[in-house]
Write a protein that holds these residues in place. Sequence first.
Motif, PDB file in Angstrom:
ATOM      1  N   GLY A 106       0.997  -1.220   0.044  1.00 23.78           N
ATOM      2  CA  GLY A 106      -0.254  -0.038   0.568  1.00 23.78           C
ATOM      3  C   GLY A 106       0.614   1.560   0.303  1.00 23.78           C
ATOM      4  O   GLY A 106       0.552   2.570  -0.535  1.00 23.78           O
ATOM      5  N   ARG A 107       1.953   1.070   0.622  1.00 27.26           N
ATOM      6  CA  ARG A 107       2.868   2.130   0.611  1.00 27.26           C
ATOM      7  C   ARG A 107       3.362   3.255  -1.324  1.00 27.26           C
ATOM      8  O   ARG A 107       3.366   2.109  -1.813  1.00 27.26           O
ATOM      9  N   SER A 108       3.537   4.130  -1.546  1.00 24.69           N
ATOM     10  CA  SER A 108       3.957   4.103  -2.791  1.00 24.69           C
ATOM     11  C   SER A 108       5.271   3.831  -2.903  1.00 24.69           C
ATOM     12  O   SER A 108       6.294   3.397  -2.261  1.00 24.69           O
ATOM     13  N   PRO A 109       5.565   3.630  -4.168  1.00 25.91           N
ATOM     14  CA  PRO A 109       6.159   1.755  -5.500  1.00 25.91           C
ATOM     15  C   PRO A 109       7.316   3.169  -4.479  1.00 25.91           C
ATOM     16  O   PRO A 109       9.072   1.816  -4.927  1.00 25.91           O
ATOM     17  N   HIS A 110       7.896   4.371  -5.051  1.00 23.62           N
ATOM     18  CA  HIS A 110       8.946   4.837  -5.175  1.00 23.62           C
ATOM     19  C   HIS A 110       9.825   4.415  -3.658  1.00 23.62           C
ATOM     20  O   HIS A 110      10.860   5.197  -3.403  1.00 23.62           O
TER      21      HIS A 110
ATOM     22  N   ASN B  41       9.730   2.644  -1.401  1.00 25.10           N
ATOM     23  CA  ASN B  41       9.955   0.773  -1.550  1.00 25.10           C
ATOM     24  C   ASN B  41      11.235   0.201  -2.245  1.00 25.10           C
ATOM     25  O   ASN B  41      11.268   1.341  -2.891  1.00 25.10           O
ATOM     26  N   GLU B  42      11.892  -0.241  -1.701  1.00 29.26           N
ATOM     27  CA  GLU B  42      13.045  -0.381  -2.350  1.00 29.26           C
ATOM     28  C   GLU B  42      13.208  -2.055  -3.500  1.00 29.26           C
ATOM     29  O   GLU B  42      12.964  -1.999  -4.295  1.00 29.26           O
ATOM     30  N   TYR B  43      11.734  -2.328  -2.603  1.00 29.92           N
ATOM     31  CA  TYR B  43      11.527  -3.847  -3.353  1.00 29.92           C
ATOM     32  C   TYR B  43      10.220  -3.835  -3.990  1.00 29.92           C
ATOM     33  O   TYR B  43       9.496  -3.189  -2.681  1.00 29.92           O
ATOM     34  N   GLN B  44       9.674  -4.461  -5.180  1.00 33.04           N
ATOM     35  CA  GLN B  44       7.890  -3.971  -5.560  1.00 33.04           C
ATOM     36  C   GLN B  44       7.904  -5.895  -4.969  1.00 33.04           C
ATOM     37  O   GLN B  44       8.526  -6.949  -5.537  1.00 33.04           O
ATOM     38  N   ARG B  45       6.857  -6.299  -4.424  1.00 35.40           N
ATOM     39  CA  ARG B  45       6.356  -7.731  -4.239  1.00 35.40           C
ATOM     40  C   ARG B  45       5.313  -8.066  -5.396  1.00 35.40           C
ATOM     41  O   ARG B  45       4.053  -7.216  -5.339  1.00 35.40           O
ATOM     42  N   GLN B  46       5.584  -8.873  -5.210  1.00 38.10           N
ATOM     43  CA  GLN B  46       4.716  -8.857  -7.405  1.00 38.10           C
ATOM     44  C   GLN B  46       4.248 -10.640  -7.309  1.00 38.10           C
ATOM     45  O   GLN B  46       5.155 -11.493  -6.907  1.00 38.10           O
TER      46      GLN B  46
END
Length: 194
Positions: free
Chosen positions: A138-142, A144-149
């Motif tokens: 839910g946090r802005s992607p920039h 987060n160091e990584y994105q979980r997908q």
Amino acid sequence: MAPWSVKPTSTVPQNPHPKPLGWARGLRKPNRLRGEGRKIFRPYSFRYNGWVIFLLAPMVDLFVYGTLKPGEMNYAAYCGDRPHTFETAWVWGQLFHLPRQGYPALTPGNEKVQGILFHFDDPQVLAAIDPLETYEEGRSPHLNEYQRQRQPIFDPNGASLGEAWIYVMALDRVMADGGIWLPSGQWSGGGYEG
């Protein structure tokens, strides 16, 4: 001859190619190439006040390619004590070593990246690993160091293992961190394999 010993004759024509019962009800056979038909729940039981309780726990599939692999520095702390199985697998992407941080990063790409596919019994495993990967849902992607997908995963022979969770980093962040491309698609904490 007793009436109960008479065999009735059927006037309904028989289908020369009968389908299995599941298909007759409109169900389709699982497609193993898409990872269908795999268990997504694992049964387990425990005792509570003299009763044996049976539950179905959702399984969590997670593909790892760096410090969470067996034998690497974060495996014991984050994975070792949680019930799981694992298998060798690969995913499409591009792998980089981040020399300042000492761990790898996966970006979208079209190269084979080698790793391990975990099958965890604990549905809370992602909540425990997210902080390690500096990921907050839910946090802005920039931020987060990584994105979980979720991404398709393959066994060593190229057969689909379905989709699993994976942590991916944006390419611009990798370049800003001085990422070194690993054409082998493999990383080890004892020294990256370029």
